[in-house]
Design a protein around this motif. Structure first.
Motif, mmCIF file in Angstrom:
data_model
loop_
_atom_site.group_PDB
_atom_site.id
_atom_site.type_symbol
_atom_site.label_atom_id
_atom_site.label_comp_id
_atom_site.label_asym_id
_atom_site.label_seq_id
_atom_site.Cartn_x
_atom_site.Cartn_y
_atom_site.Cartn_z
ATOM 1 N N LYS A 149 -86.929 -60.558 -10.120
ATOM 2 C CA LYS A 149 -87.460 -60.759 -11.509
ATOM 3 C C LYS A 149 -87.336 -62.461 -11.546
ATOM 4 C CE LYS A 149 -87.123 -56.871 -14.822
ATOM 5 N NZ LYS A 149 -86.537 -56.233 -15.390
ATOM 6 N N ILE A 150 -86.864 -62.785 -10.336
ATOM 7 C CA ILE A 150 -86.113 -64.444 -10.920
ATOM 8 C C ILE A 150 -86.473 -65.375 -9.470
ATOM 9 C CG2 ILE A 150 -84.040 -65.698 -10.945
ATOM 10 C CD1 ILE A 150 -82.413 -63.589 -11.766
ATOM 11 N N SER A 151 -87.149 -66.228 -10.051
ATOM 12 C CA SER A 151 -87.146 -66.935 -8.283
ATOM 13 C C SER A 151 -86.607 -67.801 -7.322
ATOM 14 C CB SER A 151 -87.973 -68.376 -9.037
ATOM 15 O OG SER A 151 -87.153 -69.312 -8.926
ATOM 16 N N ALA A 152 -86.459 -67.766 -6.536
ATOM 17 C CA ALA A 152 -85.744 -67.780 -5.698
ATOM 18 C C ALA A 152 -85.302 -69.169 -5.307
ATOM 19 C CB ALA A 152 -86.247 -68.085 -4.032
ATOM 20 N N HIS A 153 -85.618 -70.410 -6.712
ATOM 21 C CA HIS A 153 -85.313 -71.711 -6.350
ATOM 22 C C HIS A 153 -84.127 -71.139 -7.470
ATOM 23 C CE1 HIS A 153 -85.242 -75.611 -7.050
ATOM 24 N NE2 HIS A 153 -84.981 -75.732 -9.021
ATOM 25 N N THR A 154 -84.735 -70.632 -8.372
ATOM 26 C CA THR A 154 -83.142 -70.064 -9.897
ATOM 27 C C THR A 154 -82.490 -69.577 -9.424
ATOM 28 O OG1 THR A 154 -85.439 -70.113 -10.845
ATOM 29 C CG2 THR A 154 -83.412 -69.223 -11.660
ATOM 30 N N LEU A 155 -82.358 -68.333 -8.541
ATOM 31 C CA LEU A 155 -81.711 -68.030 -7.605
ATOM 32 C C LEU A 155 -80.242 -69.083 -6.925
ATOM 33 C CD1 LEU A 155 -82.808 -64.905 -6.416
ATOM 34 C CD2 LEU A 155 -81.742 -65.046 -8.486
ATOM 35 N N ALA A 156 -81.145 -70.055 -6.486
ATOM 36 C CA ALA A 156 -80.198 -70.692 -5.654
ATOM 37 C C ALA A 156 -79.613 -72.286 -6.536
ATOM 38 C CB ALA A 156 -81.070 -71.934 -4.771
ATOM 39 N N GLU A 157 -80.269 -72.548 -7.849
ATOM 40 C CA GLU A 157 -79.606 -73.408 -8.282
ATOM 41 C C GLU A 157 -78.469 -72.653 -8.999
ATOM 42 O OE1 GLU A 157 -82.582 -74.905 -10.752
ATOM 43 O OE2 GLU A 157 -82.454 -77.022 -9.236
ATOM 44 N N ALA A 158 -78.814 -70.858 -8.892
ATOM 45 C CA ALA A 158 -77.716 -70.620 -10.059
ATOM 46 C C ALA A 158 -76.134 -70.732 -9.049
ATOM 47 C CB ALA A 158 -78.351 -69.105 -10.560
ATOM 48 N N LEU A 159 -76.515 -70.596 -7.900
ATOM 49 C CA LEU A 159 -76.058 -69.930 -7.318
ATOM 50 C C LEU A 159 -74.690 -70.961 -6.996
ATOM 51 C CD1 LEU A 159 -74.343 -67.568 -5.031
ATOM 52 C CD2 LEU A 159 -75.823 -68.163 -3.096
ATOM 53 N N HIS A 160 -74.936 -72.664 -7.414
ATOM 54 C CA HIS A 160 -74.456 -73.873 -6.564
ATOM 55 C C HIS A 160 -73.512 -73.893 -7.381
ATOM 56 C CE1 HIS A 160 -76.020 -75.826 -3.266
ATOM 57 N NE2 HIS A 160 -76.743 -75.310 -3.190
ATOM 58 N N ARG A 161 -74.439 -73.670 -9.192
ATOM 59 C CA ARG A 161 -73.405 -73.751 -10.011
ATOM 60 C C ARG A 161 -72.191 -72.339 -10.558
ATOM 61 N NH1 ARG A 161 -78.733 -74.380 -12.408
ATOM 62 N NH2 ARG A 161 -78.563 -71.921 -12.914
ATOM 63 N N LYS A 162 -72.469 -71.196 -10.028
ATOM 64 C CA LYS A 162 -71.770 -70.456 -9.927
ATOM 65 C C LYS A 162 -70.179 -70.695 -8.967
ATOM 66 C CE LYS A 162 -75.160 -66.662 -9.992
ATOM 67 N NZ LYS A 162 -75.080 -65.219 -9.502
ATOM 68 N N GLN A 163 -70.690 -71.407 -7.585
ATOM 69 C CA GLN A 163 -69.666 -71.817 -6.992
ATOM 70 C C GLN A 163 -68.064 -72.513 -7.086
ATOM 71 O OE1 GLN A 163 -69.682 -72.807 -3.243
ATOM 72 N NE2 GLN A 163 -71.239 -74.421 -3.974
ATOM 73 N N GLU A 164 -68.163 -72.789 -8.500
ATOM 74 C CA GLU A 164 -66.965 -73.633 -9.027
ATOM 75 C C GLU A 164 -66.551 -72.520 -10.069
ATOM 76 O OE1 GLU A 164 -66.646 -77.156 -13.044
ATOM 77 O OE2 GLU A 164 -68.746 -76.549 -12.440
ATOM 78 N N TYR A 165 -66.869 -72.125 -10.017
ATOM 79 C CA TYR A 165 -65.755 -71.106 -11.363
ATOM 80 C C TYR A 165 -65.282 -69.075 -10.281
ATOM 81 C CZ TYR A 165 -67.964 -73.383 -14.640
ATOM 82 O OH TYR A 165 -68.082 -74.236 -15.955
ATOM 83 N N ALA A 166 -66.339 -69.375 -8.815
ATOM 84 C CA ALA A 166 -66.347 -67.558 -8.023
ATOM 85 C C ALA A 166 -64.869 -68.037 -7.387
ATOM 86 C CB ALA A 166 -67.523 -67.550 -8.045
ATOM 87 N N ASP A 167 -65.282 -67.011 -5.954
ATOM 88 C CA ASP A 167 -63.919 -67.260 -4.829
ATOM 89 C C ASP A 167 -65.283 -66.467 -3.469
ATOM 90 O OD1 ASP A 167 -61.835 -67.741 -6.588
ATOM 91 O OD2 ASP A 167 -62.120 -66.338 -7.889
#
Length: 285
Positions: A149-167
């Motif tokens: 349900k989510i495009s590869a581009h959207t997933l990649a951008e979200a993962l970039h943003r999430k790594q600021e908070y995730a371990d």
């Protein structure tokens, strides 16, 4: 590379595979009676407890409580779409921290409509950053073969943003070694440095694994399994899937610092006795 070095490298890799699987996190779905199966897992292992629209946050809490009482390290899943409010988020976190939990795995969740304002993992991570929650590790999901349900581009951008908070990150179930390592190389090249726990199916019968894989939306990977591993014959003969093959098909590159693989996340589908028996076999072969 000399024959000696090649042989040594392969021996190191065999040991790495054994250790990775013997220390894998084991995922448990909190259906009725699941907590009664957990004691087959060696005490001291890490058990992850899922969170889904069908059972809700309270069921996850109940199973975390039960499994923690048995002496296991527990990593609860938290599905953003199941969180009704900021207060509900804080209550959930307070309860698991009071139980001695220090690690939380945050996902968006499968519910069609969110119960409150939280609709993806990123929104939960941002909310967690706004208060002193007491957790020391936060994990997020990633999708080597994409999301239905989510495009590869959207997933990649979200993962970039999430790594600021995730371990760390945990990959969705995957059967295709080329897809997994290719995605990981691209992801590292794009600047995502989060350590990866590879999501691997436990040694279920192939027929059951095929059914569950379609249900959780990894049909593309299942098609690879069908093409490459004679799944029709395996279905007829009632054979079991061999999880270690995913890693051995990739080889020693998995040990490289550039890929930054932290460990394995085993999707047990609550087949805990079979999973632990297989782990014991792998650790002694």
């Amino acid at each position: 590379m000399s024959v000696y070095n090649v042989s040594t490298r392969l021996t190191e890799f065999d040991e790495w595979v054994r250790k990775s699987f013997s220390h894998a996190n084991i995922e448990v779905i909190p259906v009725k009676g699941a907590e009664e199966k957990v004691p087959v897992i060696p005490t001291g292992a890490t058990v992850t407890i899922t969170c889904s629209p069908k059972f809700g946050l309270q069921r996850t809490i109940e199973h975390v409580t039960s499994v923690r009482s048995k002496g296991y390290r527990v990593v609860p899943h938290l599905a953003a779409r199941m969180v009704e409010s900021d207060r509900a988020l804080r209550d959930f976190v307070r309860q698991i921290v009071d139980l001695g939990v220090t690690d939380l795995y945050v996902i968006g969740g499968d519910a069609d409509e969110p119960l409150g304002k939280f609709f993806d993992a990123e929104s939960i991570l941002w909310a967690l950053s706004e208060f002193d929650h007491g957790l020391t590790r936060l994990g997020v999901g990633c999708y080597p073969e994409g999301h239905p349900k989510i495009s590869a581009h959207t997933l990649a951008e979200a993962l970039h943003r999430k790594q600021e908070y995730a371990d760390y990150m945990v990959s969705q179930l995957c059967f295709d070694p080329d897809a997994l390592v290719g995605w990981l190389r691209d992801t590292r090249a794009a600047g995502v440095t989060l350590p990866l726990r590879i999501g691997v199916a436990a040694p279920l019968k192939v027929a059951k694994l095929a059914e569950l894989s379609m249900r959780i939306g990894v049909g593309q990977s299942l098609r690879f399994l069908t093409k490459q591993h004679g799944i029709v014959g395996n279905l007829v003969l009632g054979r079991h899937y061999a999880p270690e093959k995913l890693l051995t098909d990739i080889g020693p590159e998995l040990m490289s610092a550039s890929l930054n693989i932290e460990g394995i996340h085993l999707f047990s589908f609550n087949q805990l006795e079979a999973t632990v028996n297989w782990q014991n076999h792998i650790s002694t072969t």
